[in-house]
Design a protein around this motif. Sequence first.
Motif, PDB file in Angstrom:
ATOM      1  N   ALA A  74       6.513  -0.267  -9.157  1.00 28.35           N
ATOM      2  CA  ALA A  74       5.745  -1.280  -8.449  1.00 28.35           C
ATOM      3  C   ALA A  74       6.101  -1.311  -6.974  1.00 28.35           C
ATOM      4  O   ALA A  74       5.340  -1.828  -6.159  1.00 28.35           O
ATOM      5  N   LEU A  75       7.279  -0.780  -6.654  1.00 24.46           N
ATOM      6  CA  LEU A  75       7.690  -0.768  -5.253  1.00 24.46           C
ATOM      7  C   LEU A  75       7.641   0.651  -4.679  1.00 24.46           C
ATOM      8  O   LEU A  75       8.275   0.929  -3.662  1.00 24.46           O
ATOM      9  N   ASP A  76       6.894   1.549  -5.341  1.00 28.30           N
ATOM     10  CA  ASP A  76       6.731   2.937  -4.897  1.00 28.30           C
ATOM     11  C   ASP A  76       8.055   3.693  -4.885  1.00 28.30           C
ATOM     12  O   ASP A  76       8.309   4.530  -4.027  1.00 28.30           O
ATOM     13  N   LYS A  94       1.683   9.429  -3.748  1.00 30.57           N
ATOM     14  CA  LYS A  94       1.651   8.475  -4.852  1.00 30.57           C
ATOM     15  C   LYS A  94       2.107   7.077  -4.448  1.00 30.57           C
ATOM     16  O   LYS A  94       2.246   6.201  -5.290  1.00 30.57           O
ATOM     17  N   ARG A  95       2.367   6.869  -3.169  1.00 35.84           N
ATOM     18  CA  ARG A  95       2.757   5.523  -2.736  1.00 35.84           C
ATOM     19  C   ARG A  95       1.520   4.653  -2.603  1.00 35.84           C
ATOM     20  O   ARG A  95       0.619   4.957  -1.841  1.00 35.84           O
ATOM     21  N   VAL A  96       1.487   3.585  -3.366  1.00 37.56           N
ATOM     22  CA  VAL A  96       0.304   2.722  -3.393  1.00 37.56           C
ATOM     23  C   VAL A  96       0.674   1.270  -3.154  1.00 37.56           C
ATOM     24  O   VAL A  96       0.101   0.578  -2.317  1.00 37.56           O
ATOM     25  N   TYR A  97       1.680   0.815  -3.889  1.00 35.63           N
ATOM     26  CA  TYR A  97       1.811  -0.628  -4.092  1.00 35.63           C
ATOM     27  C   TYR A  97       2.415  -1.380  -2.921  1.00 35.63           C
ATOM     28  O   TYR A  97       2.028  -2.496  -2.644  1.00 35.63           O
ATOM     29  N   ARG A  98       3.377  -0.739  -2.246  1.00 29.61           N
ATOM     30  CA  ARG A  98       3.973  -1.472  -1.119  1.00 29.61           C
ATOM     31  C   ARG A  98       2.913  -1.771  -0.073  1.00 29.61           C
ATOM     32  O   ARG A  98       2.780  -2.885   0.404  1.00 29.61           O
ATOM     33  N   ALA A  99       2.119  -0.737   0.239  1.00 30.00           N
ATOM     34  CA  ALA A  99       1.044  -0.947   1.215  1.00 30.00           C
ATOM     35  C   ALA A  99       0.059  -1.986   0.701  1.00 30.00           C
ATOM     36  O   ALA A  99      -0.457  -2.804   1.461  1.00 30.00           O
ATOM     37  N   LEU A 100      -0.141  -1.978  -0.624  1.00 30.55           N
ATOM     38  CA  LEU A 100      -1.098  -2.913  -1.203  1.00 30.55           C
ATOM     39  C   LEU A 100      -0.581  -4.353  -1.126  1.00 30.55           C
ATOM     40  O   LEU A 100      -1.342  -5.290  -0.856  1.00 30.55           O
TER      41      LEU A 100
END
Lengths: 376, 396
Positions: B150-152, B168-174
């Motif tokens: 959840a924190l990439d 594959k980094r998604v969630y931090r930016a989200l």
Amino acid sequence: MSKRGEGAFVEFREVSKSYDGKVLSVQDFTLSVAKGEFVTILGPSGCGKTTCLKMLAGFEEPTSGEILLNGRPIGRVRAHKRNIGVVFQQYALFPHMTIAENLAFPLQARGASKHESAAGVKRALDMVQLAAFADRRPGQLSGGQQQRAAIGRALVFEPDLVLMDEPLGALDRRLREDMQYEIRRLQQRLEVTMIYVTHDQGEAMVLSDRVAVMNGGKVEQIAPPEVLYEEPGTLFVANFIGENNRLDGEVVEWTEQVCRVDVKGKGVVQAFPVAVGEGDHHTSLTIRPERVELNPAPGRTANVFDAKVQDVIFIGDHLRIHAELLGCQQFIVKIPNIIGHGAVLPGDTVKFGWLTTDCRALDAAPPTQTGTAPAQ
Amino acid sequence: MMGKSRTQALLLSLPLIAFIGITFVAPLGSMVLRSFYDPLVAEILPKTVAALGEWDGGALPPEGVYALLAEELRQARADRTIGRLATRLNRQTPGLRSVVSGTGRRLARQGQPPWAEALPRMNKAWGEPEVWHAIAQAGRRVTPTYYLNALDLRMDADSGVVQQPEAKRVYRALFVKTIGVALAITLLCLGIGYPLAWFIAHSPPRRGRLLLVLVLLPFWTSLLVRTTSWIVLLQQQGVLNNLLIWAGVVADDQRLTLMHNMIGTFVAMTHVLLPFMVLPLYSVMSGIPPVQMQAASSLGAKWPRAFRRVYLPQSMPGVGAGCLLVFILAMGYYITPALVGGQSGQLISNFIAYHMQTSLNWGLAAALGSILFVAVLLLFLLYDRVLGLDRMRLGS
């Protein structure tokens, strides 16, 4: 009309105000107030007195007419430029500021330095005896203290004119009387011009140089308190200021000095004609209860009539007698307590007399009203 | 007698406590539990996982471990639990799904010891240590994997925490985007809601009531209807675009893209959340007597100063309540961005929903949800510390 100074400092010229375009809340209000004068606008609630104050303070605009301050019309001057101190009915202190901050507000708005403002606040707090409460918030003060804070805030920027809108309405009786004298003392010391609005005639009498009595949006009479009491110009004033007996009748004959009035065929009363002789023969006579004499010496009073005593109330310094006289069921007489308790008893028939000059023939009341006006 | 009435009160409120427990505390608790507690692999491959615990992690595990795995994979296939196992391991290391299910299929037909040779023949992945590390990590019942994801972040073979590969980094930016959007929408609502609430609060009573009903009206309409009506207005062939073309502002071949992107999310969410700003503001403002502003002006303050010093501070409890309410709601908003947000207008809640409904990665959904929950809770505490919850007024 002005009592002090030269020209009028505040002048209302035939000011009218209508909120809805139909009903006039204030109608042709004309009043001039001299510098340093204390004028009260007195009237029952809804008579338009607060509206007059709001127009002067700049919260409302007159529908017609003109208001002058220091000789200049103020129609285009915004409220914050008028330099008028206003004390509101519910004080309107700022609840989120301390008392000192409240008092500093008008000084800061005028660009005073920190130092000047602190000095001004201190002076004003001392003046209204609230120095110990400088750091409290309004909610932590009693009603009387809040009242004094509101007065201090209205005076701290040394305005030339102070308006007060029923400022003592929320206080209890004792406190109200103390504050009346305090306001009067402050006004005289600071020589500030004051326009005060109230529905309490006692307050108006105590405080004012002059009183403007209003009713239904119109001025009934503007005069010093003693004149209002002794020489009411209209029936409304006679009944609103103090207690009065009223007898309705027809004018039989009249001269400048005296008129003879037939009261429902039960007797003819001699009275001083105030508003008699303009076509209408109906009139209302008013006699102050304390100006009626019990069993007067023969020839002492022009008017002497038989009365049937219905009730005697022992007040202490005087006796209050309710009697039937000339068909009036509730004729009230106040007799100084010289004769002692028990000298007059219910059921007695006595003689009441009064001077021609103490009985004023005024405009006739609307026919529905009868009897004595209620005590204020 | 105090004790008796207390007991009675407690007994009477038992149904309510049970209701709250069943409908609120239990689901929330099980969701949070799911975010760090995952016994699936440990239950399907208990012996393998236990044996891997003694493995030094250097080269490949010994023959015994291979044998246990072969046995348990066969069993899992017979029990029809191998599919879930494959999915779970695939999440740990992408590609493992086919390795596990393929091996399972072959084991059903053939295979005999030595397993350390047989398994790599079936799939050469079994000859690489990474697979065994993945099983060992997934075998832990209490796992930080979901929170890391959840924190990439992810765990490498040495159990060290490393960044996910960039793609594959998604969630931090989200998360950052969600907070940014929520903040922006809060400010938008405040900017529109404050003057509106002022106007309503200081209108004559009749007009004020009417306006208040107009503000409340959307509450009585379904959220879906309100959101879809924005689609009617904002789509490329929609009312607004047609109007603009009719007025000659834009050309027909350059129709504006007003939805299925961030603009759509902003417009629709601001509209949907506006009442939550207006109502607390209105309730506080209608308690400020008009005479306060009159007093300020009679004391010599121009309107801006009177507003700043007298009105604004007294309306702050409403501002605080409205902003907190709108911000928290915006953080967790789901339906509106899902309908009008398109690809770029998606927020964290949409990904939580995706993992709940589509990818069925409930652990990750739970971890994302828990992080969101804690973030909002922290914000709430911060608000309490700075402004004081006791000063907040939602209604009079």
